[in-house]
Design a protein around this motif. Structure first.
Motif, mmCIF file in Angstrom:
data_model
loop_
_atom_site.group_PDB
_atom_site.id
_atom_site.type_symbol
_atom_site.label_atom_id
_atom_site.label_comp_id
_atom_site.label_asym_id
_atom_site.label_seq_id
_atom_site.Cartn_x
_atom_site.Cartn_y
_atom_site.Cartn_z
ATOM 1 N N LEU A 1 -4.682 15.020 5.356
ATOM 2 C CA LEU A 1 -3.244 15.306 5.337
ATOM 3 C C LEU A 1 -2.501 14.565 6.446
ATOM 4 C CD1 LEU A 1 -3.516 19.081 4.482
ATOM 5 C CD2 LEU A 1 -2.565 17.314 3.012
ATOM 6 N N HIS A 2 -3.244 14.106 7.457
ATOM 7 C CA HIS A 2 -2.607 13.356 8.543
ATOM 8 C C HIS A 2 -2.304 11.912 8.156
ATOM 9 C CE1 HIS A 2 -2.740 16.469 11.539
ATOM 10 N NE2 HIS A 2 -2.232 15.641 12.426
ATOM 11 N N THR A 3 -2.790 11.487 6.976
ATOM 12 C CA THR A 3 -2.502 10.113 6.555
ATOM 13 C C THR A 3 -1.009 9.924 6.291
ATOM 14 O OG1 THR A 3 -3.005 10.684 4.260
ATOM 15 C CG2 THR A 3 -4.790 9.716 5.552
ATOM 16 N N LEU A 4 -0.302 11.036 6.017
ATOM 17 C CA LEU A 4 1.147 10.942 5.792
ATOM 18 C C LEU A 4 1.947 11.049 7.078
ATOM 19 C CD1 LEU A 4 1.795 13.097 2.586
ATOM 20 C CD2 LEU A 4 1.930 10.630 2.788
ATOM 21 N N LYS A 5 1.287 11.577 8.120
ATOM 22 C CA LYS A 5 2.007 11.835 9.361
ATOM 23 C C LYS A 5 2.253 10.536 10.133
ATOM 24 C CE LYS A 5 2.199 15.744 12.485
ATOM 25 N NZ LYS A 5 1.494 16.901 12.990
ATOM 26 N N GLY A 6 3.450 10.376 10.611
ATOM 27 C CA GLY A 6 3.772 9.216 11.443
ATOM 28 C C GLY A 6 3.967 7.931 10.666
ATOM 29 N N LYS A 7 3.925 8.005 9.314
ATOM 30 C CA LYS A 7 4.170 6.808 8.513
ATOM 31 C C LYS A 7 5.660 6.462 8.583
ATOM 32 C CE LYS A 7 0.111 6.043 6.412
ATOM 33 N NZ LYS A 7 -0.587 4.775 6.368
ATOM 34 N N GLY A 8 5.950 5.179 8.777
ATOM 35 C CA GLY A 8 7.352 4.765 8.836
ATOM 36 C C GLY A 8 8.030 4.975 7.499
ATOM 37 N N GLN A 9 7.254 4.787 6.445
ATOM 38 C CA GLN A 9 7.824 4.949 5.106
ATOM 39 C C GLN A 9 6.797 5.639 4.219
ATOM 40 O OE1 GLN A 9 8.784 1.260 3.208
ATOM 41 N NE2 GLN A 9 10.098 2.185 1.670
#
Length: 445
Positions: free
Chosen positions: A13-21
């Protein structure tokens, strides 16, 4: 509990965290990692794929991509789907019979006998019932003896016929005995085998058909993962049982059985069991378990356990002692006993949000208070009531008597002194004012 699954889902679920887009590709990557985490947790590929397909559909349908907090929204979707996968709502026992007959089934080693004792204790202490335990395992004398020991421990009678090898006859005689003794719940512990076989199934089918139980509960060792699920299906085909009991959950780092059983047999998980203590039995709440799997803790269950041990008169007495600054080591010892009665320490820590992750590499067990208790027990009654009397020679004697060091005795005395100061401050006008201010500033649920 489910530490391995928790770590992998957290990473996924952290793969979405902090993504610019946030894009559909990001979401697809997250879903793929979630599916991998479930399969690694011994969830069947089909169940894992169906689960992640639903999550993906909801994620894209709820505009995760355009959300201000896509990671939080994804966590909520996964949480809700996990709860649904495990049954959605909790289901209690049917206790409408007079007497209510409960049949316990499962493989040998799954924890049936221990669960039978825990269930009797639960019904006696929390439901006000008068249960009778029945030793129906005619092949294992140790199981009969174990049930007798547990019955004595919790104050519940056990019906046994040591020489009789006919489980149907024993069950019938037990029902008669139960009615004569005004027992409104009769719990029948049956024999298990090391594997499923025809003779075993025929025997338990006969007992089931004879006693016509209001509740048939299948007990399964959660640590056996997919094997547990396959066994659950085989038993359900024969007994069409009412619910599943997951035991040894405190040792299960993966969680495959908890996540898969409901889908395969379409029967609710009614209770979860952790540890050997007779109090270590909880109603299964899918939503609370989803909280714990996602590292959110389970504050509701923690508060409920604390309330069960709460004694209003004792609390008033302690409050007066704290106000007078006379809280002593005897009082401290009582508080430790109260905490221990709440259950397995590691399990309790897992109920505190974030604590499970923070303490995952630290070994926490029920011996956490052992040294402290030994030191307090080595004090004289006078020393426990007046810790200021403890000088250097007394410390040496206490350390020797408790098998600890003078340094450990000093450390406990220092901690106790600091705790006393804090308690005194919390009772003061300034302390109460600070608590009120914290209450006002606390985020609203």
């Amino acid at each position: 509990m489910f530490q391995s699954l928790q770590d992998k889902l957290d990473k996924a679920l952290h793969t979405l965290k902090g993504k610019g887009q946030i894009t559909e590709i990001n979401v697809a990557e997250t879903i793929k990692e979630v599916r991998r985490a479930l399969v690694d947790a011994d969830v069947s590929y089909k169940v894992a794929k169906d689960f992640t397909d639903k999550v993906k559909e909801k994620a894209l349908g709820q505009n995760v991509i355009t959300s201000l907090n896509p990671n939080q929204l994804m966590v909520k979707i996964v949480h809700d789907e996990l709860a649904e996968l495990m049954g959605g709502d909790s289901e209690e026992l049917n206790l409408s019979g007079n007497p209510t007959i409960i049949l316990i089934a499962g493989l040998q080693g799954s924890g049936k006998t221990t669960f039978s004792g825990k269930l009797a204790n639960y019904l006696k202490t929390k439901k006000g019932k008068n249960p009778l335990l029945v030793a129906g395992d005619v092949y294992r004398p140790a199981a009969i003896e174990q049930l007798k020991v547990l019955g004595e421990q919790i104050g519940v009678p056990v019906y046994a016929e040591t020489e009789n090898k006919n489980p149907v006859q024993i069950a019938q005689n037990a029902l008669q005995k139960g009615k004569e003794g005004n027992h409104n719940v009769i719990i029948i512990d049956t024999a298990g085998r090391l594997a499923i076989d025809e003779a075993m199934m025929n025997e338990i089918r006969q007992v089931h058909q004879t006693v016509k139980p209001h509740e048939t509960l299948f007990v399964v060792d959660s640590m056996t993962g997919q094997d547990a699920v396959n066994t659950a299906k085989a038993f359900n085909d024969v007994l069409d049982y009412n619910g599943v009991i997951l035991t040894k959950l405190d040792g299960d780092t993966r969680g495959g059985a908890a996540l898969t059983i409901r889908t395969v047999v379409d029967k609710p998980i009614k209770f979860i069991s952790t540890g050997e203590k007779m109090e270590a039995l909880d109603i299964f709440y899918p939503s609370r378990m989803a909280d714990r799997i996602l590292g959110m803790g389970d504050v509701v269950s923690l508060v409920e356990r604390a309330q069960e041990q709460f004694d209003e008169e004792e609390a008033k007495r302690l409050q007066k002692k704290i106000a007078k600054n006379t809280f002593d080591f005897d009082d401290f010892l009582k508080q430790i006993q109260q905490i221990k009665r709440m259950g397995n320490m590691k399990d309790l820590m897992g109920m505190i949000p974030g604590a499970g992750k923070a303490l995952k590499d630290i070994e926490i067990d029920d011996n956490a208070f052992k040294g402290v208790e030994a030191i307090i027990h080595s004090m004289t009654p006078k020393e426990r009531q007046n810790p200021q009397l403890i000088d250097a020679s007394r410390k040496k004697r206490i350390a020797s008597g408790s098998g600890t060091s003078v340094q450990e005795v000093n450390q406990l005395l220092k901690q106790f002194s600091e705790m006393g100061k804090m308690m005194k401050f919390m009772q003061s006008p300034g302390g109460r004012q600070m608590m009120q201010a914290m209450g006002k500033n606390a985020p609203k649920a």
